[in-house]
Structure formats: structure tokens, C-alpha cells
Design a protein around this motif. Structure first.
Motif, PDB file in Angstrom:
ATOM      1  N   GLY A 325       0.780  -1.227   0.000  1.00  0.00           N
ATOM      2  CA  GLY A 325       0.000   0.000   0.000  1.00  0.00           C
ATOM      3  C   GLY A 325       0.809   1.272   0.000  1.00  0.00           C
ATOM      4  N   GLY A 326       2.131   1.165  -0.078  1.00  0.00           N
ATOM      5  CA  GLY A 326       2.984   2.350  -0.104  1.00  0.00           C
ATOM      6  C   GLY A 326       3.146   2.885  -1.519  1.00  0.00           C
ATOM      7  N   SER A 327       4.041   3.859  -1.671  1.00  0.00           N
ATOM      8  CA  SER A 327       4.294   4.434  -2.991  1.00  0.00           C
ATOM      9  C   SER A 327       5.787   4.438  -3.281  1.00  0.00           C
ATOM     10  CB  SER A 327       3.737   5.864  -3.076  1.00  0.00           C
ATOM     11  OG  SER A 327       4.295   6.676  -2.068  1.00  0.00           O
ATOM     12  N   VAL A 328       6.107   4.405  -4.557  1.00  0.00           N
ATOM     13  CA  VAL A 328       7.502   4.389  -4.996  1.00  0.00           C
ATOM     14  C   VAL A 328       7.638   5.322  -6.198  1.00  0.00           C
ATOM     15  CG1 VAL A 328       9.323   3.011  -6.060  1.00  0.00           C
ATOM     16  CG2 VAL A 328       7.947   2.035  -4.215  1.00  0.00           C
ATOM     17  N   LEU A 329       8.588   6.232  -6.146  1.00  0.00           N
ATOM     18  CA  LEU A 329       8.907   7.071  -7.294  1.00  0.00           C
ATOM     19  C   LEU A 329      10.407   6.997  -7.515  1.00  0.00           C
ATOM     20  CD1 LEU A 329       7.948   8.998  -9.462  1.00  0.00           C
ATOM     21  CD2 LEU A 329       8.190  10.884  -7.849  1.00  0.00           C
ATOM     22  N   ASP A 330      10.809   6.694  -8.733  1.00  0.00           N
ATOM     23  CA  ASP A 330      12.234   6.501  -9.028  1.00  0.00           C
ATOM     24  C   ASP A 330      13.056   7.730  -8.641  1.00  0.00           C
ATOM     25  OD1 ASP A 330      14.747   6.459 -10.898  1.00  0.00           O
ATOM     26  OD2 ASP A 330      13.913   4.432 -10.923  1.00  0.00           O
ATOM     27  N   PRO A 331      14.186   7.515  -7.959  1.00  0.00           N
ATOM     28  CA  PRO A 331      15.041   8.641  -7.532  1.00  0.00           C
ATOM     29  C   PRO A 331      15.456   9.553  -8.681  1.00  0.00           C
ATOM     30  CG  PRO A 331      15.739   6.614  -6.467  1.00  0.00           C
ATOM     31  CD  PRO A 331      14.697   6.225  -7.475  1.00  0.00           C
ATOM     32  N   SER A 332      15.603   9.013  -9.892  1.00  0.00           N
ATOM     33  CA  SER A 332      16.009   9.844 -11.033  1.00  0.00           C
ATOM     34  C   SER A 332      14.944  10.873 -11.382  1.00  0.00           C
ATOM     35  CB  SER A 332      16.289   8.955 -12.259  1.00  0.00           C
ATOM     36  OG  SER A 332      17.366   8.081 -11.996  1.00  0.00           O
ATOM     37  N   VAL A 333      13.678  10.482 -11.244  1.00  0.00           N
ATOM     38  CA  VAL A 333      12.581  11.417 -11.507  1.00  0.00           C
ATOM     39  C   VAL A 333      12.583  12.517 -10.448  1.00  0.00           C
ATOM     40  CG1 VAL A 333      10.075  11.680 -11.692  1.00  0.00           C
ATOM     41  CG2 VAL A 333      11.192   9.640 -12.621  1.00  0.00           C
ATOM     42  N   VAL A 334      12.744  12.121  -9.193  1.00  0.00           N
ATOM     43  CA  VAL A 334      12.772  13.095  -8.096  1.00  0.00           C
ATOM     44  C   VAL A 334      13.939  14.052  -8.269  1.00  0.00           C
ATOM     45  CG1 VAL A 334      13.019  13.393  -5.612  1.00  0.00           C
ATOM     46  CG2 VAL A 334      11.642  11.500  -6.512  1.00  0.00           C
ATOM     47  N   ALA A 363       9.696  12.422  -1.389  1.00  0.00           N
ATOM     48  CA  ALA A 363       9.049  12.375  -2.694  1.00  0.00           C
ATOM     49  C   ALA A 363       9.064  10.968  -3.279  1.00  0.00           C
ATOM     50  CB  ALA A 363       9.730  13.352  -3.650  1.00  0.00           C
ATOM     51  N   GLU A 364      10.088  10.189  -2.915  1.00  0.00           N
ATOM     52  CA  GLU A 364      10.144   8.801  -3.380  1.00  0.00           C
ATOM     53  C   GLU A 364       9.093   7.930  -2.700  1.00  0.00           C
ATOM     54  OE1 GLU A 364      14.051   7.120  -3.025  1.00  0.00           O
ATOM     55  OE2 GLU A 364      14.996   8.931  -3.840  1.00  0.00           O
ATOM     56  N   GLY A 365       8.457   8.454  -1.644  1.00  0.00           N
ATOM     57  CA  GLY A 365       7.422   7.701  -0.954  1.00  0.00           C
ATOM     58  C   GLY A 365       7.886   7.045   0.331  1.00  0.00           C
ATOM     59  N   ASP A 401       1.462   9.705   5.198  1.00  0.00           N
ATOM     60  CA  ASP A 401       2.529   9.518   4.212  1.00  0.00           C
ATOM     61  C   ASP A 401       2.053   9.793   2.791  1.00  0.00           C
ATOM     62  OD1 ASP A 401       4.366   8.909   6.120  1.00  0.00           O
ATOM     63  OD2 ASP A 401       4.229   6.735   5.875  1.00  0.00           O
ATOM     64  N   HIS A 402       0.853   9.299   2.438  1.00  0.00           N
ATOM     65  CA  HIS A 402       0.365   9.446   1.071  1.00  0.00           C
ATOM     66  C   HIS A 402       0.057  10.908   0.746  1.00  0.00           C
ATOM     67  CE1 HIS A 402       0.293   5.144   0.762  1.00  0.00           C
ATOM     68  NE2 HIS A 402      -0.512   5.052   1.798  1.00  0.00           N
ATOM     69  N   ARG A 403      -0.534  11.620   1.701  1.00  0.00           N
ATOM     70  CA  ARG A 403      -0.849  13.035   1.473  1.00  0.00           C
ATOM     71  C   ARG A 403       0.422  13.861   1.320  1.00  0.00           C
ATOM     72  NH1 ARG A 403      -5.916  14.980   5.257  1.00  0.00           N
ATOM     73  NH2 ARG A 403      -7.536  13.764   4.206  1.00  0.00           N
ATOM     74  N   ARG A 404       1.404  13.556   2.121  1.00  0.00           N
ATOM     75  CA  ARG A 404       2.611  14.380   2.063  1.00  0.00           C
ATOM     76  C   ARG A 404       3.395  14.103   0.784  1.00  0.00           C
ATOM     77  NH1 ARG A 404       7.094  12.586   6.581  1.00  0.00           N
ATOM     78  NH2 ARG A 404       8.086  10.915   5.387  1.00  0.00           N
ATOM     79  N   VAL A 405       3.390  12.855   0.312  1.00  0.00           N
ATOM     80  CA  VAL A 405       4.035  12.551  -0.969  1.00  0.00           C
ATOM     81  C   VAL A 405       3.382  13.362  -2.074  1.00  0.00           C
ATOM     82  CG1 VAL A 405       4.380  10.787  -2.732  1.00  0.00           C
ATOM     83  CG2 VAL A 405       4.818  10.246  -0.348  1.00  0.00           C
ATOM     84  N   LEU A 406       2.049  13.345  -2.115  1.00  0.00           N
ATOM     85  CA  LEU A 406       1.332  14.068  -3.150  1.00  0.00           C
ATOM     86  C   LEU A 406       1.565  15.573  -3.023  1.00  0.00           C
ATOM     87  CD1 LEU A 406      -0.443  13.373  -5.502  1.00  0.00           C
ATOM     88  CD2 LEU A 406      -2.457  13.663  -4.050  1.00  0.00           C
ATOM     89  N   ALA A 407       1.603  16.071  -1.781  1.00  0.00           N
ATOM     90  CA  ALA A 407       1.834  17.498  -1.570  1.00  0.00           C
ATOM     91  C   ALA A 407       3.211  17.917  -2.080  1.00  0.00           C
ATOM     92  CB  ALA A 407       1.683  17.842  -0.085  1.00  0.00           C
ATOM     93  N   VAL A 408       4.226  17.132  -1.748  1.00  0.00           N
ATOM     94  CA  VAL A 408       5.592  17.443  -2.166  1.00  0.00           C
ATOM     95  C   VAL A 408       5.725  17.378  -3.682  1.00  0.00           C
ATOM     96  CG1 VAL A 408       7.991  16.645  -2.115  1.00  0.00           C
ATOM     97  CG2 VAL A 408       6.680  16.770   0.003  1.00  0.00           C
ATOM     98  N   LEU A 409       5.166  16.332  -4.287  1.00  0.00           N
ATOM     99  CA  LEU A 409       5.262  16.173  -5.737  1.00  0.00           C
ATOM    100  C   LEU A 409       4.511  17.269  -6.453  1.00  0.00           C
ATOM    101  CD1 LEU A 409       4.898  12.307  -6.139  1.00  0.00           C
ATOM    102  CD2 LEU A 409       6.971  13.670  -6.292  1.00  0.00           C
TER     103      LEU A 409
END
Length: 415
Positions: A325-334, A363-365, A401-409
Motif C-alpha cells: 500500500g505504499g508508494s515508490v517514485l524513481d530517484p532519477s525522476v525526483v 518524494a520517493e514515498g 505519508d500518502h498526502r505528504r508525498v502528493l503534496a511534495v510532488l
């Protein structure tokens, strides 16, 4: 196999879902013919026991059975009877071991084409995924409705967080008064069969047979159960519908145009199967693709470059995080988002070097604990950095965690 002629029941129903643990590994080790015999044996026992307790086998998918009952008491009795039979059948023929996990929930459901759709069915499936070989896991609602049942023993398991379910679920272990079937099954099962924790189930989609087979091998080696493969978007949707995995890994460019078919299929999967984890694999650093995937929510979703696949540890961590249920964003994108030039006064420039590191990992989740582990600092120190980051970027603070990831992105993509 779906039974389109199944009787449609309405009202409050009890759902029982049973799944053979280690079926994919058994197939790889013993071949398709032995696996077919195991599946047939499982199906025969399930149908006989369920119908004897006034239930109905609604769907059968090889190693998984979906059953429905009008009575929660009958459903619990059937679950206990099934585990007792699975022990007896395994003792009689150890070459075809029936280590089965069972999940139960009760509630309203919508009848569709001889089957059902609803929260109770989904929750039963999630509990089945948590149940080890010989285990029965039920929601508190099932036990409350059934009350005391002769020959059935309850064991409080407490609140459990399940993927795709907003609030923790109160779970009860169920067994026969003769003792848990799991303990009697354990010495009879192959060492590779999960006994207490079910492996996360994965469908792999990539149009390249070589890459797909390589990914399957890596995931299997990492302890995941690959239940299906697909070479295009249509086949991917069909495989997920058929196997109901925990996670789908999706190549972003698939036939016929090799542009964004995988991305569109991923969004369709998230719409059709809200609890499904989706990890999109891309050959290119495309922040726009990542945002299109994440904009409808970051829970159980990830975007990873294919270069990461060769690192088994990194791949396994990403799949597991998305599956849980977590999220992952590739470090290169971040990195590209953080370092690119911006117009006007940019608050990111006010961040310290350490705060930039924390921002990137957020941002990577990653959770505060994961950030602390990566940077070799305390969780309390991470919390202070996070507070400073939100203050400097003027983003409303949140502990979700999910809200803050979306907020940062969203902030990073704003310019």
C-alpha cells in the motif's frame, strides 16, 4: 473458471475465499500435470464441503475458490471442515499437499454475472492473502453475527492493516477445537510452502518475452508468487481479472503503438481493482508519466526505471512497498524535479543540503523511519527536518505519508 450459472443470493452474505499456498512454486517444481491434479483435488474438496454446509462455490480459479453463504455460522463451519479435510487429504497423499489459507467476511454485495462485487468480498480476499497454510482469518463482524459455534474456537488477532483498506480491521483467528490445522499441516508441507505468511501475488506485463521472463525469475527468487504474465494491455487486464493478484508490474510502452498503453492500462486497473498495487516500469525519465499515474492517489502505486530491475534488492523493496500500500517514485525522476531550473523566487533554494536529501526521499514515498535508516539519523531528527521543509515550502503539514508525498510532488511540479 467462472460459474455463470451460479444462483444469485441477496442481502447480508458471508464470503469464504480459499487459496492453495505455494501453488506456483509447486507447478515450477513438479510440472503442469501434477499442478492440474492438485487443483482438481482442491476443487473437489471445496465443492463437496461447501455444499454440505449449504454454501455455494461461486467461482473457481485453479488454486482459488470463492464461496458464498447465507449464514455466517455455516460459513465458519465450512471453513473449519475444509481445513480438517485438507489435513486428511494431505496425510493420505503427501505428493499433493493442500496447504490452504482461508479468509472470511460478511456484508452486502452486488450480484454480477452469477458472481458478486462488494467490500465484503474484497475484505475476504485480503484476509485470505494474509492467511498462511492451514489458517482461517475472519473479521470481527463474521464472529459477531455467528456468535458461539460448537466445535469452533476463536482467537483474537487484534487490529490488522490491510492493503486497500482505509482503517485497520479487527481480525479473529478461527480453528477447530481439535487444534489449529496449521500446526498439523506444517510438517507435511514442502519447505518452500509459506506456512505463516502468504507470498505477495504478482502479474507481470511486458511485451518483451526476454525481459518478462527475467523479471519473473527475479521476483520468484525474491519470494514473490508470480501468478500470471501478459504481453499487451488487453492480456494484462484479463490476467488481473482472472487471478486477482496483490501487485501488477506494467511496462509503460506496450503494443500496438508502444507509446503509453501500459500507463493507460495501469490507470484502468486502479479504477477496476482499487486494492491492487501497480508498479509501472519505464525505460525513460518522464516526470509527466509519473504524475499522470500518481495524480489520482499515491497509495499502492509506483513508477520505476527499468535500470533498477537488475538490482534485486531494490526491485524487491519497490514491489513489496507497493504491494503493502505504499508508494515508490524513481530517484532519477525526483532528482530531475528537485534540480531543474525554476521561474522566480523558488523556496526550494532556501532548503539546506540535508533538507534537500530528506525532501527527495519523501518524494520517493519513504516514511520517516525509512528516511532515517537511509541517512543514518534518528527518526526524531527526520521529523524536525520535515517540519522545516513544510514551513519553508509553505505546504500544510500532514503526518499521512500518502498526502505528504502528493503534496511534495505537486509542489515540485508546480513550476
Amino acid at each position: 473458471m467462472s460459474r455463470s450459472g451460479a444462483t444469485v443470493r441477496e442481502g447480508i452474505l458471508a464470503f469464504l475465499i480459499a487459496d492453495v499456498r505455494g501453488y506456483t512454486a509447486f507447478t515450477h517444481e513438479h510440472g503442469d500435470e501434477a499442478a492440474a491434479k492438485l487443483a482438481a483435488k482442491f476443487a473437489g474438496v471445496a465443492k463437496e464441503v461447501v455444499e454440505a454446509r449449504s454454501g455455494e462455490l461461486v467461482e473457481l480459479r485453479g488454486d482459488e475458490a470463492v464461496c458464498v453463504f447465507r449464514s455466517t455460522r455455516d460459513a465458519l463451519r465450512a471453513a473449519v471442515d475444509l481445513q480438517e479435510r485438507f489435513v486428511d487429504e494431505t496425510l493420505a497423499d503427501p505428493a499433493l499437499p493442500l496447504g490452504v489459507g482461508i479468509g472470511l467476511d460478511a456484508g452486502e454485495a452486488v450480484p454480477i454475472e452469477g458472481g458478486y462485487r462488494g467490500a465484503a468480498l474484497n475484505l475476504a480476499a485480503r484476509l485470505c492473502g494474509q492467511a498462511g497454510a492451514g489458517e482461517i482469518l475472519a473479521t470481527r463482524e463474521v464472529v459477531h453475527l455467528a456468535r458461539r459455534v460448537e466445535g469452533v474456537v476463536y482467537e483474537e488477532r487484534g487490529a490488522v492493516s490491510l492493503k486497500g483498506v482505509a482503517e485497520p480491521v479487527e481480525v479473529v483467528g478461527v480453528s477447530s477445537d481439535a487444534g489449529p490445522a496449521a500446526a498439523r499441516l506444517a510438517p507435511l508441507l514442502p519447505p518452500s510452502t509459506p506456512v505463516t505468511d502468504a507470498a505477495l501475488r504478482v502479474v507481470v506485463a511486458d511485451d518483451s518475452v526476454i525481459l518478462r521472463e527475467g523479471l519473473v525469475r527475479l521476483l520468484t527468487e525474491a519470494g514473490f508468487e508470480v501468478v500470471g504474465q501478459a504481453g499487451d494491455a488487453a492480456e494484462l487486464l484479463a490476467q488481473v481479472d482472472a487471478h486477482r493478484p496483490d501487485i501488477a508490474t506494467v511496462d509503460i510502452r506496450m503494443p500496438p503503438t508502444h507509446t503509453d498503453e501500459g500507463l493507460r492500462a495501469a490507470r484502468e486497473l486502479r479504477s477496476r481493482h482499487p486494492g491492487l498495487g501497480v508498479l509501472v516500469l519505464s525505460q525513460y525519465v518522464r516526470p509527466s508519466y509519473a504524475f499522470e499515474l500518481l495524480r489520482e492517489g499515491t497509495e499502492g502505486v509506483g513508477y520505476l526505471l527499468k535500470d533498477r530491475v537488475s538490482d534485486l534488492g531494490e526491485l524487491a523493496e519497490a514491489v513489496r512497498r507497493v504491494g503493502e500500500g505504499g508508494s515508490v517514485l524513481d530517484p532519477s525522476v525526483v532528482e530531475q524535479l528537485v534540480k531543474r531550473r525554476r521561474m522566480g523566487n523558488d523556496p526550494v533554494e532556501e532548503l539546506t543540503e540535508r533538507e534537500l536529501e530528506v525532501l527527495g526521499l519523501m518524494a520517493e514515498g519513504r516514511s520517516n523511519r525509512a528516511v532515517a535508516d537511509r541517512l543514518f539519523i534518528t527518526e526524531h531528527t527526520v521529523e524536525k527536518h520535515v517540519q522545516n521543509i513544510f514551513a519553508k515550502l509553505r505546504i500544510p503539514a500532514t503526518t499521512d505519508d500518502h498526502r505528504r508525498v502528493l503534496a511534495v510532488l505537486t509542489f515540485l511540479n508546480s513550476n
